[in-house]
Design a protein around this motif. Sequence first.
Motif, PDB file in Angstrom:
ATOM      1  N   UNK A 304       0.832  -1.188   0.000  1.00 26.93           N
ATOM      2  CA  UNK A 304       0.000   0.000   0.000  1.00 26.93           C
ATOM      3  C   UNK A 304       0.874   1.249   0.000  1.00 26.93           C
ATOM      4  N   UNK A 305       0.526   2.210  -0.831  1.00 26.50           N
ATOM      5  CA  UNK A 305       1.319   3.433  -0.979  1.00 26.50           C
ATOM      6  C   UNK A 305       2.424   3.319  -2.003  1.00 26.50           C
ATOM      7  N   UNK A 333       3.683   5.683   3.188  1.00 24.94           N
ATOM      8  CA  UNK A 333       3.790   4.307   3.645  1.00 24.94           C
ATOM      9  C   UNK A 333       2.920   4.107   4.888  1.00 24.94           C
ATOM     10  N   UNK A 334       2.417   2.893   5.082  1.00 24.98           N
ATOM     11  CA  UNK A 334       1.590   2.666   6.256  1.00 24.98           C
ATOM     12  C   UNK A 334       0.817   1.373   6.160  1.00 24.98           C
ATOM     13  N   UNK A 335      -0.316   1.330   6.873  1.00 26.56           N
ATOM     14  CA  UNK A 335      -1.120   0.122   6.964  1.00 26.56           C
ATOM     15  C   UNK A 335      -2.535   0.388   6.457  1.00 26.56           C
ATOM     16  N   UNK A 336      -3.457  -0.481   6.825  1.00 25.24           N
ATOM     17  CA  UNK A 336      -4.834  -0.371   6.372  1.00 25.24           C
ATOM     18  C   UNK A 336      -5.460   0.944   6.815  1.00 25.24           C
ATOM     19  N   UNK A 337      -6.287   1.524   5.937  1.00 29.68           N
ATOM     20  CA  UNK A 337      -6.977   2.768   6.266  1.00 29.68           C
ATOM     21  C   UNK A 337      -6.760   3.826   5.203  1.00 29.68           C
ATOM     22  N   UNK A 338      -6.981   5.070   5.573  1.00 28.88           N
ATOM     23  CA  UNK A 338      -6.830   6.220   4.673  1.00 28.88           C
ATOM     24  C   UNK A 338      -5.702   7.107   5.167  1.00 28.88           C
ATOM     25  N   UNK A 339      -4.779   7.440   4.265  1.00 28.55           N
ATOM     26  CA  UNK A 339      -3.675   8.353   4.587  1.00 28.55           C
ATOM     27  C   UNK A 339      -3.669   9.479   3.566  1.00 28.55           C
ATOM     28  N   UNK A 340      -3.385  10.682   4.000  1.00 26.66           N
ATOM     29  CA  UNK A 340      -3.360  11.834   3.098  1.00 26.66           C
ATOM     30  C   UNK A 340      -2.071  12.625   3.299  1.00 26.66           C
ATOM     31  N   UNK A 351      -1.998  17.385  -3.734  1.00 22.27           N
ATOM     32  CA  UNK A 351      -2.669  16.754  -2.594  1.00 22.27           C
ATOM     33  C   UNK A 351      -2.996  15.315  -2.962  1.00 22.27           C
ATOM     34  N   UNK A 352      -2.533  14.375  -2.123  1.00 23.42           N
ATOM     35  CA  UNK A 352      -2.681  12.960  -2.445  1.00 23.42           C
ATOM     36  C   UNK A 352      -3.353  12.207  -1.300  1.00 23.42           C
ATOM     37  N   UNK A 353      -3.935  11.065  -1.631  1.00 26.55           N
ATOM     38  CA  UNK A 353      -4.544  10.179  -0.638  1.00 26.55           C
ATOM     39  C   UNK A 353      -4.235   8.736  -1.006  1.00 26.55           C
ATOM     40  N   UNK A 354      -4.068   7.895   0.007  1.00 23.35           N
ATOM     41  CA  UNK A 354      -3.815   6.468  -0.179  1.00 23.35           C
ATOM     42  C   UNK A 354      -4.877   5.700   0.592  1.00 23.35           C
ATOM     43  N   UNK A 355      -5.610   4.842  -0.121  1.00 22.00           N
ATOM     44  CA  UNK A 355      -6.661   4.031   0.499  1.00 22.00           C
ATOM     45  C   UNK A 355      -6.204   2.577   0.488  1.00 22.00           C
ATOM     46  N   UNK A 356      -6.058   1.987   1.670  1.00 20.10           N
ATOM     47  CA  UNK A 356      -5.678   0.581   1.795  1.00 20.10           C
ATOM     48  C   UNK A 356      -6.845  -0.173   2.404  1.00 20.10           C
ATOM     49  N   UNK A 357      -7.477  -1.008   1.606  1.00 17.36           N
ATOM     50  CA  UNK A 357      -8.675  -1.715   2.047  1.00 17.36           C
ATOM     51  C   UNK A 357      -9.910  -1.053   1.480  1.00 17.36           C
ATOM     52  N   UNK A 379      -4.589   6.792  -4.628  1.00 24.40           N
ATOM     53  CA  UNK A 379      -4.295   5.372  -4.825  1.00 24.40           C
ATOM     54  C   UNK A 379      -5.310   4.552  -4.037  1.00 24.40           C
ATOM     55  N   UNK A 380      -5.908   3.550  -4.685  1.00 23.92           N
ATOM     56  CA  UNK A 380      -6.838   2.645  -4.002  1.00 23.92           C
ATOM     57  C   UNK A 380      -6.384   1.210  -4.237  1.00 23.92           C
TER      58      UNK A 380
END
Length: 474
Positions: A304-305, A333-340, A351-357, A379-380
């Motif tokens: 993810x990421x 970088x990270x784990x499940x969830x939403x990061x911005x 402005x970016x967002x990463x969706x894991x799950x 990113x999803x």
Amino acid sequence: MLSSEPIIHIDPELCTGCRRCAAVCPVDAITGEPGQPQEVDAHRCVICGQCVQICTAYAPDHLESADSLKAKRLQRGQLPSVREPLFAAYSTGQALGVKRALANPALYKVVQCAPAIRVSLAEEFGLPLGTLTPGKMAAALRRLKFDRIYDTNFGADVTIMEEGTELIGRVMSGERLPMFTSCCPAWVKHAETAAPELLDHLSSCKSPMQMVGALVKTYGAKQDGVDPAKIYSVAVMPCTCKEFECSREEMEVDGLREVDVVITTRELAHLIKDAGIDFVNLPDEPFDSPLGLYSGAGSIFGVTGGVMEAAIRTGYELVTHETIPNLQLDFVRGEEGLRTATVQLGELELKVAVVAGLKHVSEILNQVKAGHCPYHFIEVMGCPEGCVSGGGQPKLLLETLRKTAYQARKSSVYRHDSHQQVRKSHENPAIIKLYKDFLGEPLGHVPHHLLHTKYQSREKEVSPISAGREGGKL
């Protein structure tokens, strides 16, 4: 035509109705009463395989006849030599067909492997969680009699060239923002079903797997002097939804399927064991050129990421014409969830967002529908921590091992990236040569024909009963 055959199944003879599968399904596709066999709504299902990973109900050998077990394995597409338990939740396999094709001398057998395979395959042979084995994997595939051993990581580098250029163009024009990644077929299927009015927001790029498939039967065929019609293209994926993706009508090049068949990490392990190959003691061997050479950026697509980080590494330099000061982008970088995050590309504030799950994407989709989503690039990934946690990965029976395994696999991916001589997609010499000799410019005529696609609404396929359930609409 999209594949009409379901890929994810729950065997009613084995299901105990514990509903652990329903608890992890991100789209509420599993229904049934507690204590009763569960069912999968094939239209709603995104084929992520998390139910397959979580299921612990199985057929005890001492309670099942040999003929019954053999029949179930055949129904599931498993090799007769497989000795793992038969769990209630499973995905239809393709190993039997691949084994037959490998014995056919009339076919030119080509294989590609996703980034996450090399950090998980070794677990099937008793090695520690996260053991990195790209060299042994390539050696095993050669001993299985594949003619060319290529790498999906190469396709990841191509994806960054196309997707990064597409993103910059959209940001500069202000059109169709935010732009979502399109690497994950579970996410794409969900978008087509739950938010078809937003499909223009997806990148038009095919996934790295499909890009390699298209290049194998054009550029690669020309390099090897092989008739594309004789190429049997296999992809080894951590993802149960990739078999669905390769069957999509639009995933063809000049009348040929780009990828003929997909097998999972577990199925590759089954084939290696079936052939009597001593995986642990294999020497390290290289992938074949040119579609087997990749950068560190290509390798991190498995976490993810990773797509976001690879895109920023290249995007920063394309926009600023300067060297990116730091290649390790911990903020995505990270784990499940939403990061911005907000990324400064010279004068451009991205402005970016990463969706894991997949269960975490609803909020952003609602923002886009309402017209007030603050992000440019999103990113999803359908699975909890990206492809390392895919439904086709080695099965983890103990819940306590799950986080440990995911962390070990991710650490291995990042270590692999850090050890690569080239760590940016646009600096991969094989990518530079590909564009110079064959593709031309990113987003040009040839890339548009081979590497980009369109999506279709699947909303009409949702049954009235399914559409009325909570969560059926976003």
